[in-house]
Motif scaffolding. Structure first.
Motif, PDB file in Angstrom:
ATOM      1  N   ALA A   1       9.053   3.826  25.560  1.00  0.00           N
ATOM      2  CA  ALA A   1       7.769   4.284  25.033  1.00  0.00           C
ATOM      3  C   ALA A   1       8.063   4.932  23.691  1.00  0.00           C
ATOM      4  N   VAL A   2       7.271   4.574  22.690  1.00  0.00           N
ATOM      5  CA  VAL A   2       7.514   5.017  21.319  1.00  0.00           C
ATOM      6  C   VAL A   2       6.236   5.590  20.730  1.00  0.00           C
ATOM      7  N   THR A   3       6.382   6.664  19.969  1.00  0.00           N
ATOM      8  CA  THR A   3       5.276   7.171  19.172  1.00  0.00           C
ATOM      9  C   THR A   3       5.621   6.910  17.712  1.00  0.00           C
ATOM     10  N   GLY A   4       4.746   6.156  17.045  1.00  0.00           N
ATOM     11  CA  GLY A   4       4.932   5.851  15.633  1.00  0.00           C
ATOM     12  C   GLY A   4       3.830   6.494  14.817  1.00  0.00           C
ATOM     13  N   VAL A   5       4.200   7.002  13.651  1.00  0.00           N
ATOM     14  CA  VAL A   5       3.252   7.669  12.764  1.00  0.00           C
ATOM     15  C   VAL A   5       3.141   6.889  11.460  1.00  0.00           C
ATOM     16  N   HIS A   6       1.921   6.708  10.994  1.00  0.00           N
ATOM     17  CA  HIS A   6       1.616   6.016   9.741  1.00  0.00           C
ATOM     18  C   HIS A   6       1.805   7.014   8.603  1.00  0.00           C
ATOM     19  N   ILE A   7       2.643   6.654   7.620  1.00  0.00           N
ATOM     20  CA  ILE A   7       2.929   7.597   6.530  1.00  0.00           C
ATOM     21  C   ILE A   7       2.685   6.977   5.164  1.00  0.00           C
ATOM     22  N   ASP A   8       2.480   7.848   4.204  1.00  0.00           N
ATOM     23  CA  ASP A   8       2.498   7.517   2.782  1.00  0.00           C
ATOM     24  C   ASP A   8       3.977   7.587   2.394  1.00  0.00           C
ATOM     25  N   THR A   9       4.555   6.471   1.957  1.00  0.00           N
ATOM     26  CA  THR A   9       5.995   6.450   1.686  1.00  0.00           C
ATOM     27  C   THR A   9       6.384   7.183   0.405  1.00  0.00           C
ATOM     28  N   VAL A  10       5.413   7.483  -0.454  1.00  0.00           N
ATOM     29  CA  VAL A  10       5.697   8.253  -1.664  1.00  0.00           C
ATOM     30  C   VAL A  10       5.630   9.744  -1.347  1.00  0.00           C
TER      31      VAL A  10
ATOM     32  N   ARG B   1       0.807  -1.224   0.000  1.00  0.00           N
ATOM     33  CA  ARG B   1       0.000   0.000   0.000  1.00  0.00           C
ATOM     34  C   ARG B   1       0.841   1.276   0.000  1.00  0.00           C
ATOM     35  N   GLN B   2       2.152   1.116  -0.145  1.00  0.00           N
ATOM     36  CA  GLN B   2       3.088   2.237  -0.105  1.00  0.00           C
ATOM     37  C   GLN B   2       2.907   3.048   1.180  1.00  0.00           C
ATOM     38  N   ARG B   3       2.893   2.307   2.263  1.00  0.00           N
ATOM     39  CA  ARG B   3       2.749   2.908   3.588  1.00  0.00           C
ATOM     40  C   ARG B   3       3.926   2.495   4.445  1.00  0.00           C
ATOM     41  N   GLY B   4       4.117   3.210   5.529  1.00  0.00           N
ATOM     42  CA  GLY B   4       5.183   2.884   6.465  1.00  0.00           C
ATOM     43  C   GLY B   4       4.830   3.389   7.844  1.00  0.00           C
ATOM     44  N   MET B   5       5.595   2.959   8.806  1.00  0.00           N
ATOM     45  CA  MET B   5       5.478   3.454  10.173  1.00  0.00           C
ATOM     46  C   MET B   5       6.832   4.035  10.543  1.00  0.00           C
ATOM     47  N   VAL B   6       6.819   5.265  11.022  1.00  0.00           N
ATOM     48  CA  VAL B   6       8.067   5.912  11.416  1.00  0.00           C
ATOM     49  C   VAL B   6       7.987   6.308  12.882  1.00  0.00           C
TER      50      VAL B   6
ATOM     51  N   PRO C   1      -3.987   8.815   7.658  1.00  0.00           N
ATOM     52  CA  PRO C   1      -4.750   8.081   8.679  1.00  0.00           C
ATOM     53  C   PRO C   1      -4.482   6.580   8.648  1.00  0.00           C
ATOM     54  N   LEU C   2      -4.460   6.007   9.820  1.00  0.00           N
ATOM     55  CA  LEU C   2      -4.398   4.552   9.939  1.00  0.00           C
ATOM     56  C   LEU C   2      -5.735   3.974   9.498  1.00  0.00           C
ATOM     57  N   PRO C   3      -5.727   2.882   8.760  1.00  0.00           N
ATOM     58  CA  PRO C   3      -6.997   2.256   8.375  1.00  0.00           C
ATOM     59  C   PRO C   3      -7.819   1.872   9.615  1.00  0.00           C
ATOM     60  N   ALA C   4      -9.123   1.968   9.483  1.00  0.00           N
ATOM     61  CA  ALA C   4     -10.036   1.726  10.610  1.00  0.00           C
ATOM     62  C   ALA C   4      -9.818   0.353  11.245  1.00  0.00           C
ATOM     63  N   GLU C   5      -9.571  -0.682  10.436  1.00  0.00           N
ATOM     64  CA  GLU C   5      -9.395  -2.020  11.002  1.00  0.00           C
ATOM     65  C   GLU C   5      -8.139  -2.131  11.861  1.00  0.00           C
ATOM     66  N   HIS C   6      -7.108  -1.382  11.487  1.00  0.00           N
ATOM     67  CA  HIS C   6      -5.867  -1.406  12.278  1.00  0.00           C
ATOM     68  C   HIS C   6      -6.028  -0.605  13.568  1.00  0.00           C
ATOM     69  N   LEU C   7      -6.743   0.517  13.465  1.00  0.00           N
ATOM     70  CA  LEU C   7      -7.031   1.282  14.685  1.00  0.00           C
ATOM     71  C   LEU C   7      -7.862   0.455  15.655  1.00  0.00           C
ATOM     72  N   ALA C   8      -8.851  -0.251  15.133  1.00  0.00           N
ATOM     73  CA  ALA C   8      -9.702  -1.087  15.989  1.00  0.00           C
ATOM     74  C   ALA C   8      -8.870  -2.179  16.664  1.00  0.00           C
TER      75      ALA C   8
END
Length: 146
Positions: A111-120, A55-60, A126-133
């Motif tokens: 403790a870590v804060t990770g952000v969902h990104i568009d890698t392009v 999905r060309q996504r990443g977590m940073v 936004p994180l997809p609803a199913e992953h947030l759930a």
């Protein structure tokens, strides 16, 4: 909420090459073991490497705080337990606790804060609803004290 209520996300051994000139595990290896635990935690909520690549996504990581509680030496076996502390639209805040697998003593916490990104586009999305759930199902009241 206690440490033992958190999910085990890593088990491993400290090898001699993980140790520095002072004879204990070097800080880079604590971070490395916590990183492996992160990917196990992410997999439990569906954020697998394959899913992100497709999905060309990443977590940073945008913030990480570590407290070293006791030394770890070559031959020690460690366990990392993890939990999600909070969720945002684009972010997750989570913690890891590294324990001595034999004594149960806490060796380090992070403790870590990770952000969902568009890698392009290289921007937060936004994180997809199913992953947030799924992340919210793993919310913990455990406080690592950071």
């Amino acid at each position: 909420m206690t440490v033992s209520d958190l999910e085990i996300t890593y088990r491993g051994t400290v090898y001699p090459w993980h140790c520095d000139h002072m004879g204990h595990m070097n800080v880079m290896w604590y971070v490395g073991k916590f990183d492996e635990a992160t990917w196990q935690l992410f997999a439990t909520i569906g954020l697998t490497p394959a899913h992100l690549r497709e999905r060309q996504r990443g977590m940073v990581a945008v913030d990480q705080r570590i407290s070293y509680r006791r030394e770890v030496h070559a031959g020690d076996v460690v366990v990392v337990r993890s939990g999600v502390m909070s969720t945002g639209t684009t972010s997750l805040r989570f913690c890891h606790v590294m324990e001595d697998a034999v004594s149960g003593e806490v060796c380090a916490v992070t403790a870590v804060t990770g952000v969902h990104i568009d890698t392009v586009a290289r921007q937060a999305v936004p994180l997809p609803a199913e992953h947030l759930a799924a992340a919210r199902e793993r919310l913990t009241a455990f406080d690592p004290g950071l």
